[in-house]
Design an enzyme around this catalytic site. Structure first.
Site, PDB file in Angstrom:
ATOM      1  N   LYS A  80       0.808  -1.220   0.000  1.00 21.79           N
ATOM      2  CA  LYS A  80       0.000   0.000   0.000  1.00 21.79           C
ATOM      3  C   LYS A  80       0.842   1.272   0.000  1.00 21.79           C
ATOM      4  O   LYS A  80       0.472   2.269  -0.610  1.00 21.79           O
ATOM      5  CB  LYS A  80      -0.966  -0.015   1.190  1.00 21.79           C
ATOM      6  CG  LYS A  80      -2.041  -1.088   1.029  1.00 21.79           C
ATOM      7  CD  LYS A  80      -2.848  -1.313   2.284  1.00 21.79           C
ATOM      8  CE  LYS A  80      -3.612  -0.098   2.712  1.00 21.79           C
ATOM      9  NZ  LYS A  80      -4.555  -0.420   3.823  1.00 21.79           N
ATOM     10  N   LYS A  82      -0.610   2.978   9.131  1.00 18.02           N
ATOM     11  CA  LYS A  82      -1.197   1.849   8.395  1.00 18.02           C
ATOM     12  C   LYS A  82      -0.128   0.826   8.024  1.00 18.02           C
ATOM     13  O   LYS A  82       0.981   1.204   7.605  1.00 18.02           O
ATOM     14  CB  LYS A  82      -1.809   2.339   7.085  1.00 18.02           C
ATOM     15  CG  LYS A  82      -3.007   3.257   7.230  1.00 18.02           C
ATOM     16  CD  LYS A  82      -3.406   3.701   5.825  1.00 18.02           C
ATOM     17  CE  LYS A  82      -4.815   4.159   5.737  1.00 18.02           C
ATOM     18  NZ  LYS A  82      -5.192   4.435   4.335  1.00 18.02           N
ATOM     19  N   LYS A 115      -2.174  11.536   7.184  1.00 19.43           N
ATOM     20  CA  LYS A 115      -3.011  12.434   7.961  1.00 19.43           C
ATOM     21  C   LYS A 115      -4.340  11.699   8.172  1.00 19.43           C
ATOM     22  O   LYS A 115      -4.876  11.087   7.244  1.00 19.43           O
ATOM     23  CB  LYS A 115      -3.225  13.718   7.150  1.00 19.43           C
ATOM     24  CG  LYS A 115      -4.203  14.676   7.751  1.00 19.43           C
ATOM     25  CD  LYS A 115      -3.489  15.711   8.597  1.00 19.43           C
ATOM     26  CE  LYS A 115      -4.496  16.565   9.348  1.00 19.43           C
ATOM     27  NZ  LYS A 115      -3.976  17.003  10.642  1.00 19.43           N
ATOM     28  N   TYR A 116      -4.870  11.727   9.400  1.00 18.30           N
ATOM     29  CA  TYR A 116      -6.181  11.108   9.632  1.00 18.30           C
ATOM     30  C   TYR A 116      -7.245  12.148   9.298  1.00 18.30           C
ATOM     31  O   TYR A 116      -7.265  13.239   9.875  1.00 18.30           O
ATOM     32  CB  TYR A 116      -6.308  10.633  11.081  1.00 18.30           C
ATOM     33  CG  TYR A 116      -7.675  10.040  11.349  1.00 18.30           C
ATOM     34  CD1 TYR A 116      -8.014   8.796  10.847  1.00 18.30           C
ATOM     35  CD2 TYR A 116      -8.636  10.753  12.068  1.00 18.30           C
ATOM     36  CE1 TYR A 116      -9.273   8.259  11.051  1.00 18.30           C
ATOM     37  CE2 TYR A 116      -9.897  10.225  12.282  1.00 18.30           C
ATOM     38  CZ  TYR A 116     -10.204   8.968  11.769  1.00 18.30           C
ATOM     39  OH  TYR A 116     -11.451   8.448  11.958  1.00 18.30           O
ATOM     40  N   LYS A 125     -16.375  -2.573   5.900  1.00 23.08           N
ATOM     41  CA  LYS A 125     -17.634  -2.152   5.276  1.00 23.08           C
ATOM     42  C   LYS A 125     -18.820  -2.986   5.753  1.00 23.08           C
ATOM     43  O   LYS A 125     -18.700  -4.195   5.935  1.00 23.08           O
ATOM     44  CB  LYS A 125     -17.502  -2.307   3.759  1.00 23.08           C
ATOM     45  CG  LYS A 125     -16.409  -1.449   3.170  1.00 23.08           C
ATOM     46  CD  LYS A 125     -15.992  -1.936   1.796  1.00 23.08           C
ATOM     47  CE  LYS A 125     -14.760  -1.188   1.319  1.00 23.08           C
ATOM     48  NZ  LYS A 125     -14.134  -1.806   0.151  1.00 23.08           N
ATOM     49  N   GLU A 127      -6.240   2.902  -1.879  1.00 21.78           N
ATOM     50  CA  GLU A 127      -5.621   1.617  -2.227  1.00 21.78           C
ATOM     51  C   GLU A 127      -6.272   0.972  -3.437  1.00 21.78           C
ATOM     52  O   GLU A 127      -7.339   1.378  -3.885  1.00 21.78           O
ATOM     53  CB  GLU A 127      -5.627   0.658  -1.029  1.00 21.78           C
ATOM     54  CG  GLU A 127      -6.987   0.119  -0.670  1.00 21.78           C
ATOM     55  CD  GLU A 127      -6.910  -1.133   0.206  1.00 21.78           C
ATOM     56  OE1 GLU A 127      -5.895  -1.839   0.190  1.00 21.78           O
ATOM     57  OE2 GLU A 127      -7.907  -1.394   0.893  1.00 21.78           O
ATOM     58  N   ARG A 140      -8.786  -7.834  -7.022  1.00 21.10           N
ATOM     59  CA  ARG A 140      -9.624  -9.036  -6.998  1.00 21.10           C
ATOM     60  C   ARG A 140     -11.087  -8.637  -7.125  1.00 21.10           C
ATOM     61  O   ARG A 140     -11.406  -7.456  -7.119  1.00 21.10           O
ATOM     62  CB  ARG A 140      -9.434  -9.762  -5.668  1.00 21.10           C
ATOM     63  CG  ARG A 140      -9.679  -8.774  -4.530  1.00 21.10           C
ATOM     64  CD  ARG A 140      -9.829  -9.398  -3.189  1.00 21.10           C
ATOM     65  NE  ARG A 140      -9.640  -8.430  -2.131  1.00 21.10           N
ATOM     66  CZ  ARG A 140     -10.569  -7.596  -1.660  1.00 21.10           C
ATOM     67  NH1 ARG A 140     -11.786  -7.591  -2.172  1.00 21.10           N
ATOM     68  NH2 ARG A 140     -10.304  -6.744  -0.682  1.00 21.10           N
ATOM     69  N   ARG A 150     -24.313  -6.341   4.334  1.00 18.79           N
ATOM     70  CA  ARG A 150     -23.580  -7.568   4.667  1.00 18.79           C
ATOM     71  C   ARG A 150     -24.230  -8.166   5.905  1.00 18.79           C
ATOM     72  O   ARG A 150     -24.251  -7.530   6.977  1.00 18.79           O
ATOM     73  CB  ARG A 150     -22.114  -7.265   4.963  1.00 18.79           C
ATOM     74  CG  ARG A 150     -21.385  -6.665   3.788  1.00 18.79           C
ATOM     75  CD  ARG A 150     -19.911  -6.577   4.071  1.00 18.79           C
ATOM     76  NE  ARG A 150     -19.224  -5.891   2.993  1.00 18.79           N
ATOM     77  CZ  ARG A 150     -17.911  -5.956   2.789  1.00 18.79           C
ATOM     78  NH1 ARG A 150     -17.152  -6.673   3.596  1.00 18.79           N
ATOM     79  NH2 ARG A 150     -17.347  -5.297   1.796  1.00 18.79           N
TER      80      ARG A 150
HETATM   81  P1  ADP Z   1      -7.885  -1.795   4.186  1.00 24.19           P
HETATM   82  O1  ADP Z   1      -6.864  -2.169   3.160  1.00 24.19           O
HETATM   83  O2  ADP Z   1      -7.615  -2.450   5.498  1.00 24.19           O
HETATM   84  O3  ADP Z   1      -9.284  -1.916   3.731  1.00 24.19           O
HETATM   85  P2  ADP Z   1      -7.898   1.063   3.613  1.00 24.19           P
HETATM   86  O4  ADP Z   1      -6.626   1.791   3.430  1.00 24.19           O
HETATM   87  O5  ADP Z   1      -8.666   0.697   2.387  1.00 24.19           O
HETATM   88  O6  ADP Z   1      -7.613  -0.247   4.494  1.00 24.19           O
HETATM   89  O7  ADP Z   1      -8.846   1.886   4.576  1.00 24.19           O
HETATM   90  C1  ADP Z   1     -10.028   1.332   5.119  1.00 24.19           C
HETATM   91  C2  ADP Z   1     -10.870   2.427   5.715  1.00 24.19           C
HETATM   92  O8  ADP Z   1     -10.162   3.116   6.743  1.00 24.19           O
HETATM   93  C3  ADP Z   1     -11.291   3.519   4.746  1.00 24.19           C
HETATM   94  O9  ADP Z   1     -12.432   3.163   4.025  1.00 24.19           O
HETATM   95  C4  ADP Z   1     -11.531   4.684   5.674  1.00 24.19           C
HETATM   96  O10 ADP Z   1     -12.793   4.601   6.289  1.00 24.19           O
HETATM   97  C5  ADP Z   1     -10.491   4.476   6.738  1.00 24.19           C
HETATM   98  N1  ADP Z   1      -9.285   5.292   6.434  1.00 24.19           N
HETATM   99  C6  ADP Z   1      -8.229   4.905   5.712  1.00 24.19           C
HETATM  100  N2  ADP Z   1      -7.309   5.908   5.633  1.00 24.19           N
HETATM  101  C7  ADP Z   1      -7.820   6.952   6.304  1.00 24.19           C
HETATM  102  C8  ADP Z   1      -7.347   8.287   6.614  1.00 24.19           C
HETATM  103  N3  ADP Z   1      -6.170   8.723   6.187  1.00 24.19           N
HETATM  104  N4  ADP Z   1      -8.168   9.075   7.357  1.00 24.19           N
HETATM  105  C9  ADP Z   1      -9.354   8.641   7.809  1.00 24.19           C
HETATM  106  N5  ADP Z   1      -9.839   7.408   7.582  1.00 24.19           N
HETATM  107  C10 ADP Z   1      -9.089   6.560   6.846  1.00 24.19           C
END
Ligand code: ADP
Length: 451
Positions: A118, A160, A203-204, A239, A290, A294, A340
């Site tokens: 990622k 992450k 950044k969150y 989700k 990301e 698949r 789901r």
């Molecule tokens: P995964 O690969 O585990 O699914 P993702 O990177 O796709 O992880 O992120 C999953 C979820 O986490 C996102 O849909 C969002 O809700 C939250 N998220 C990810 N990055 C951020 C961020 N920088 N700030 C706030 N929420 C985030």
């Protein structure tokens, strides 16, 4: 069109059943694999042949590459569909299939490898001008480096795991003094969960929606998108409800985010069906997060809206056929939503496996249920607790919500607990009905201290 003579489905549950159905309609013989506790599972019953590949623990069965490949060779299977989860995003598995002369239904092992890192894919796409969330350029190597980045972008930040997935391996840090310990813990967790301690920082963003784009790409350079899915209703970054169109997407926005996704797919030479995930802030700024290399759990939402069977398209692409559509031919009609349905305690959100005493899925106009559950089946404790996907398709969002409420009322599952009561709560919540929500919605209606 004869695509493949025989295909092995390297998965279980509803997605194995979903793929078997597509194969049957395309006159492809199917081989199921199963762990020794899943002899009575529906995918085993529906497939033409079935091979037991190991014990319940998925490490020795659904993740066991040598056992799966020998099952494919033993049954003379020409192709393998990995479904989602398990080995679907494992580049070594795709590579091993290729070496064994078996067609892997999915992108190349190189694309899977890029998508699976990622931090790296984010960097690569940033260089191509795709907007990304501010953060580290690649993995963070030390506490000092993490501090420097956090200072630049400001708290809160999110750490992450580079190889993370399924909402796991993420940690939000609100204060400077918590960073050293959080980084250490995040790296430790990443190592245990994903076999690599590599982590990166972003950044969150506190108020966002998750909007993703379904891509189809053939091996002749044609790449199209099938519109967006709004997957903002999540819990612990996982989700729970997905819909399309997004309540916040205008045609102009769809064009913009769709084009970004196609550019991203081209940049990693993507082939087959895939998803480019973005988060969108309240000012409609779009940031790539990301790539999922698949088929996704929520693909039926897009199928209902476009009338395109994405699994069949995967098989056609893998067999070397060109995409039969141009972007201009893709039409989105009405509104689709998916819930789901998990075997879990709806209050505590913890899995609730066990024997299903009675199972009666809803039906009627606009309702689709993708499941491998049935009366008398025992939900095993070893795998993901999702036991069904309830998908509705209405004329517009209001109609789809009305169908979903009716379908949730009809759904009878006895003997185990499910999250149907949670979904009912969401579908009668005024903010959800108005389309006003962000990724914190579930915590808002189910505050953590009440769980
Ligand atoms: P995964 O690969 O585990 O699914 P993702 O990177 O796709 O992880 O992120 C999953 C979820 O986490 C996102 O849909 C969002 O809700 C939250 N998220 C990810 N990055 C951020 C961020 N920088 N700030 C706030 N929420 C985030």
């Amino acid at each position: 069109m004869k695509l493949f003579r025989k295909m092995l489905i390297a998965n279980r549950g509803e997605i194995a059943v979903r793929v078997i159905r597509a194969c049957k309609e395309l006159d492809i013989k199917t081989v199921a694999i199963f762990s020794d506790i899943e002899r009575e599972s529906l995918h085993v019953r529906f497939a033409d042949e079935a091979v037991c590949i190991g014990p319940a623990d998925s490490k020795y069965s659904y993740l066991n590459i040598p056992a799966i490949l020998s099952a494919a060779e033993l049954t003379d299977s020409e192709a393998i569909h990995p479904g989602y989860g398990f080995l679907s995003e494992n580049p070594q598995f795709a590579e091993a299939c290729a070496t064994a002369g078996i067609t892997f239904i999915g992108p190349s092992s190189e694309s899977i490898g890029i998508g699976g890192d990622k931090a790296k894919v984010k960097q690569l796409l940033k260089k191509q001008g795709i907007p990304v969330i501010p953060g580290s350029d690649g993995p963070v190597e030390s506490e000092g480096m993490a501090m420097k980045i956090a200072k630049r972008i400001g708290f809160p930040i999110i750490i992450k795991a580079s190889s993370g997935g399924g909402g796991r391996g993420m940690r939000i840090v609100n204060r400077k003094q918590d960073l050293p310990q959080a980084l250490q813990m995040a790296q430790g967790e990443a190592l245990t969960l994903f076999g690599s301690s590599e982590a990166y920082i972003e950044k969150y963003l506190p108020s966002i929606r998750h909007i993703e784009i379904q891509i189809l790409a053939d091996d002749r350079g044609n790449v199209i998108h099938l519109g967006e899915r709004d997957c903002t209703i999540q819990r612990r970054h996982q989700k729970l409800i997905e819909e399309s169109p997004s309540p916040v997407a205008t045609a102009k926005f769809r064009k913009k985010i769709g084009e970004l996704a196609v550019r991203a797919a081209r940049a990693i030479r993507y082939k087959n069906a895939g998803t480019i995930e973005f988060v969108v802030d309240h000012k409609q700024n779009v940031y790539f997060i990301e790539v999922n290399t698949r088929i996704q759990v929520e693909h039926p939402v897009t199928e209902e809206l476009t009338g395109i069977d994405i699994v069949k398209e995967q098989l056609k692409i893998a067999a070397g056929y060109p995409l039969p559509y141009k972007q201009s031919q893709i039409e989105l009609s009405g509104h689709a939503i998916e819930c789901r349905i998990n075997a879990e305690d709806p209050e505590k959100f913890v899995p609730f496996p066990g024997r299903i005493a009675f199972f009666l899925p809803p039906g009627g106009y606009g309702v689709r249920v993708d499941t491998a559950a049935y009366t008398g089946w025992t939900v095993p404790p070893h795998y993901d607790p999702m036991i069904a996907k309830l998908i509705v398709h209405g004329e517009d969002r209001e109609d789809a919500i009305a169908i979903m409420r009716r379908a949730l009322d009809e759904f009878i599952i006895e003997g185990i607990k499910t999250n149907i009561p949670f979904h009912k709560k969401v579908f009668s919540h005024p903010d959800f009905i108005k389309g006003y929500f962000n990724t914190n919605f579930v915590d808002k209606i189910n505050p953590p201290n009440e769980k």
